[in-house]
Design a protein around this motif. Structure first.
Motif, short mmCIF file in Angstrom:
data_model
loop_
_atom_site.label_atom_id
_atom_site.label_comp_id
_atom_site.label_asym_id
_atom_site.label_seq_id
_atom_site.Cartn_x
_atom_site.Cartn_y
_atom_site.Cartn_z
N GLY A 1 22.81 80.57 49.75
CA GLY A 1 24.40 80.77 49.73
C GLY A 1 25.09 79.79 49.53
O GLY A 1 26.22 79.49 49.51
N PHE A 2 24.50 78.38 49.05
CA PHE A 2 25.15 77.32 48.72
C PHE A 2 25.36 77.34 47.24
O PHE A 2 24.90 77.86 46.49
N GLU A 3 26.37 76.28 46.65
CA GLU A 3 26.62 76.12 45.22
C GLU A 3 26.93 77.56 44.61
O GLU A 3 26.36 77.74 43.44
N GLU A 4 27.75 78.20 45.29
CA GLU A 4 27.94 79.38 44.54
C GLU A 4 28.67 79.45 43.28
O GLU A 4 28.75 80.30 42.55
N GLU A 5 29.16 78.26 42.85
CA GLU A 5 30.20 78.17 41.62
C GLU A 5 29.23 78.31 40.42
O GLU A 5 29.63 78.15 39.32
N GLN A 6 27.78 78.01 40.71
CA GLN A 6 26.99 77.77 39.68
C GLN A 6 26.46 79.14 38.87
O GLN A 6 26.90 80.18 39.46
N ALA A 7 25.86 79.04 37.73
CA ALA A 7 25.74 80.24 36.92
C ALA A 7 24.76 81.06 37.66
O ALA A 7 24.87 82.09 37.44
N GLU A 8 23.94 80.71 38.49
CA GLU A 8 23.12 81.77 39.23
C GLU A 8 23.73 82.16 40.28
O GLU A 8 22.98 82.35 41.43
N SER A 9 25.04 82.15 40.73
CA SER A 9 25.63 82.30 41.98
C SER A 9 25.55 83.47 42.63
O SER A 9 25.67 83.73 43.70
N SER A 10 24.92 84.75 41.89
CA SER A 10 24.72 85.80 42.44
C SER A 10 23.20 86.05 43.03
O SER A 10 22.78 86.96 43.54
N LEU A 11 22.50 84.90 42.83
CA LEU A 11 21.00 84.94 43.45
C LEU A 11 20.98 85.19 44.84
O LEU A 11 19.82 86.19 45.13
N SER A 12 21.54 84.77 45.73
CA SER A 12 21.37 85.16 47.13
C SER A 12 21.83 86.55 47.23
O SER A 12 21.13 87.24 47.99
N SER A 13 22.98 87.22 46.76
CA SER A 13 23.25 88.40 47.01
C SER A 13 22.36 89.21 46.46
O SER A 13 22.12 90.44 47.16
N SER A 14 21.59 88.86 45.23
CA SER A 14 20.72 89.96 44.60
C SER A 14 19.52 90.16 45.22
O SER A 14 18.74 90.96 45.52
N VAL A 15 19.04 88.89 46.04
CA VAL A 15 17.88 88.77 46.59
C VAL A 15 18.08 89.59 48.15
O VAL A 15 17.11 90.37 48.61
N GLU A 16 19.14 89.34 48.50
CA GLU A 16 19.40 90.02 49.97
C GLU A 16 19.46 91.61 49.61
O GLU A 16 19.35 92.40 50.54
N LEU A 17 20.18 92.04 48.65
CA LEU A 17 20.11 93.54 48.46
C LEU A 17 18.79 93.85 48.08
O LEU A 17 18.39 95.01 48.88
N GLN A 18 17.92 93.30 47.52
CA GLN A 18 16.43 93.68 47.17
C GLN A 18 15.63 93.74 48.49
O GLN A 18 14.76 94.78 48.85
N ILE A 19 16.06 92.87 49.56
CA ILE A 19 15.60 92.78 50.82
C ILE A 19 16.01 94.14 51.56
O ILE A 19 15.12 94.72 52.19
N GLN A 20 17.06 94.44 51.46
CA GLN A 20 17.71 95.56 52.34
C GLN A 20 16.89 96.89 51.63
O GLN A 20 16.85 97.77 52.35
N LYS A 21 16.70 96.94 50.33
CA LYS A 21 15.98 98.07 49.74
C LYS A 21 14.68 98.10 50.22
O LYS A 21 14.31 99.27 50.43
N ILE A 22 13.91 97.11 50.42
CA ILE A 22 12.64 97.29 50.65
C ILE A 22 12.59 97.47 52.35
O ILE A 22 11.69 98.08 53.07
N ASN A 23 13.45 96.64 53.09
CA ASN A 23 13.30 96.58 54.47
C ASN A 23 12.72 95.26 54.91
O ASN A 23 11.47 94.97 54.59
N ASP A 24 13.34 94.56 55.71
CA ASP A 24 13.11 93.17 55.93
C ASP A 24 11.80 93.20 57.06
O ASP A 24 10.82 92.37 56.68
N ASP A 25 11.36 94.24 57.76
CA ASP A 25 10.02 94.45 58.38
C ASP A 25 9.15 94.58 57.55
O ASP A 25 8.14 94.07 57.88
N VAL A 26 9.35 95.27 56.37
CA VAL A 26 8.25 95.54 55.57
C VAL A 26 7.96 94.26 54.80
O VAL A 26 6.75 93.91 54.42
N VAL A 27 8.94 93.48 54.23
CA VAL A 27 8.85 92.17 53.74
C VAL A 27 7.86 91.41 54.70
O VAL A 27 6.93 90.62 54.22
N ILE A 28 8.26 91.17 55.80
CA ILE A 28 7.59 90.27 56.61
C ILE A 28 6.02 90.78 56.87
O ILE A 28 5.18 90.08 56.89
N SER A 29 5.81 92.11 57.23
CA SER A 29 4.32 92.78 57.25
C SER A 29 3.62 92.34 56.19
O SER A 29 2.43 92.05 56.12
N ASN A 30 4.20 92.62 54.94
CA ASN A 30 3.24 92.39 53.65
C ASN A 30 3.01 90.98 53.48
O ASN A 30 1.87 90.71 53.19
#
Length: 474
Positions: free
Chosen positions: A147-176
């Motif tokens: 979530g740092f340097e949000e003014e750069q071109a890839e500013s949505s990276l943290s939010s997009s990865v966070e959204l993908q984790i929410q879709k998968i479920n964080d426990d499933v990510v850890i387990s896999n």
């Protein structure tokens, strides 16, 4: 408190320094001087400081699990800190740095581990497997993931990865991720070499990127394609010197392109695919037990109330042919006491771990097999008594399930314990995990309530019922 202690506290002189200057430069100089005797935080430590995203939490948990310095709770008694601290081999407590997976396998150095480079590797891995598109690796990408340097071109990276984790479920990510780590650990252990020596004829200095390529290839086959390792010997043979022959990475550090990651992991998948087969029994409960078990062992040194270990259910005497039902009943009573610690508590009793060296020696003298050591623990397994007195571990397991049903506990606890019984394998040792999760009300055993203090199980007297039930209110 004692009057003298109160007086000592009141009389204690607190040193105070007052600076009249209020400019930013003066304040910065004050803190620079105060911190001059300390160690600068690494980039990764600064990223993780105060980070509360699901991504950051996953990286923290996985990193702690793999290092072995995890705790059952985010809140830890200060006196227990040393038990899970990373230490030099010369110290008689904590986790020796040379035994940590990353250092033992010469993937990263001890110095890099202390700079949290292992967390950077895991952060790269979590981002890669969670995202629906390839992500390059670099320091600025890690900044953006946190979530740092949000003014750069890839500013949505943290939010997009966070959204993908929410879709998968964080426990499933850890387990896999943990499951794939354990499969790699198993293959490396079976090879009789370290990861570095397996991949290279001449040991290389830093091979974190080579490890990631192997991880991504395993993840594709084990998780994305639902396969299992069917020919570990051939897999070891293919991985032998794969860093010299199969995986070709561009030199230098810094930016690592998503294209090279994808190309190299795809190439390795093509080579090792014949060592995998379709996993018909795709059991979601496989759950990373190698590392998870080691974490339980280490957590027991700081949270003794919620953990118990038994060498087995048969007496360590030549005539110990009968299963000791009294010992099993004591285990179930202990589990109910663990459940009464607080709402949301999870208690474990693991069969196949000797609690003293004398017990382990006695087990060896009866069955003729030695134990596996991890830290100060001696893992004997239940294989020997299960096969000698019950014919197999499966029959032994069935017997335990039947015994749970006959215990004087609530239907809720019978169901909870029965559903959570697991037979796990640690190297060549089979263990039985008995687990209880606390409910909405205190657990009862044979008409009485119990709590656990350290390793002691104490009955809750009627005059203390109010305090016990108050824990479960709200």
């Amino acid at each position: 408190m004692d009057r003298k202690i109160c007086a000592d506290i009141v009389r204690y002189q607190v040193p105070l320094s007052v600076f009249q200057e209020s400019g930013d430069s003066h304040i910065d100089e004050v803190f620079r001087r105060l911190n001059s005797g300390g160690r600068h935080l690494s980039k990764q430590e600064l990223r993780q400081a105060g980070a509360v995203s699901k991504f950051a939490s996953i990286v923290r948990k996985l990193a702690s699990n793999i290092r072995g310095d995890s705790s059952a709770s985010d809140i830890l008694n200060l006196n227990s800190m040393k038990n899970i601290s990373i230490t030099n081999r010369s110290l008689d407590y904590g986790i020796p740095v040379d035994e940590i997976f990353w250092v033992h396998n010469s993937i990263i150095t001890k110095e890099d581990l202390r700079q949290s480079k292992d967390e950077e590797v895991i952060a790269d891995i979590v981002a890669w497997v969670s995202s629906d598109k390839g992500i390059r690796s670099s320091s600025d990408i890690l900044d953006q993931l946190y979530g740092f340097e949000e003014e750069q071109a890839e500013s949505s990276l943290s939010s997009s990865v966070e959204l993908q984790i929410q879709k998968i479920n964080d426990d499933v990510v850890i387990s896999n991720v943990q499951f794939v780590f354990d499969e790699i650990i198993g293959i490396v252990e079976s090879s009789g070499k370290t990861f570095n020596k397996l991949l290279f004829d001449n040991q290389q200095a830093k091979i974190a990127r080579y490890f990631q390529i192997v991880f991504y290839a395993f993840y594709e086959l084990l998780i994305n394609e639902g396969m299992k390792i069917s020919d570990p010997d051939q897999l070891i043979e293919i991985l032998n010197k794969a860093g010299d022959k199969t995986i070709t990475l561009s030199g230098g550090g810094g930016n690592w392109s998503a294209k090279e990651k994808q190309t190299q992991s795809d190439a390795l998948v093509g080579v090792i695919r014949k060592c995998f087969s379709k996993n018909i029994d795709n059991d979601p409960s496989r759950n990373q037990w190698v590392t998870r078990f080691e974490n339980i062992l280490m957590q027991s040194s700081t949270e003794q109330t919620l953990y118990d270990f038994k060498v087995g259910l048969h007496s360590l005497h030549e005539n110990g042919t009968e299963l000791d039902v009294a010992t099993f009943s004591k285990i179930i009573k202990t589990l109910t006491a663990m459940a009464n610690t607080l709402p949301g508590a999870t208690g474990y009793c693991i069969l196949g771990v000797a609690d003293t060296n004398g017990c382990a020696e006695r087990h060896k003298s009866i069955y003729g097999n030695t134990w596996v050591s991890y830290s100060s623990f001696r893992i004997t397994g239940v294989n020997d008594e299960a096969e000698k007195y019950h014919g197999s571990v499966d029959k032994y397991f069935t017997k335990i399930v039947q015994l749970v049903k006959s215990q004087p506990i609530s239907s809720r606890d019978k169901d909870n314990i029965s559903r959570n019984i697991a037979a796990i394998k640690y190297f060549d040792k089979e263990l039985i995990v008995l687990k209880i999760e606390s409910g909405d009300t205190p657990s009862i055993y044979d008409g009485k309530y119990y709590v656990r203090h350290g390793s002691n199980v104490d009955e809750v007297l009627p005059e203390n019922f109010g305090e016990l039930f108050a824990r479960f209110q709200g």
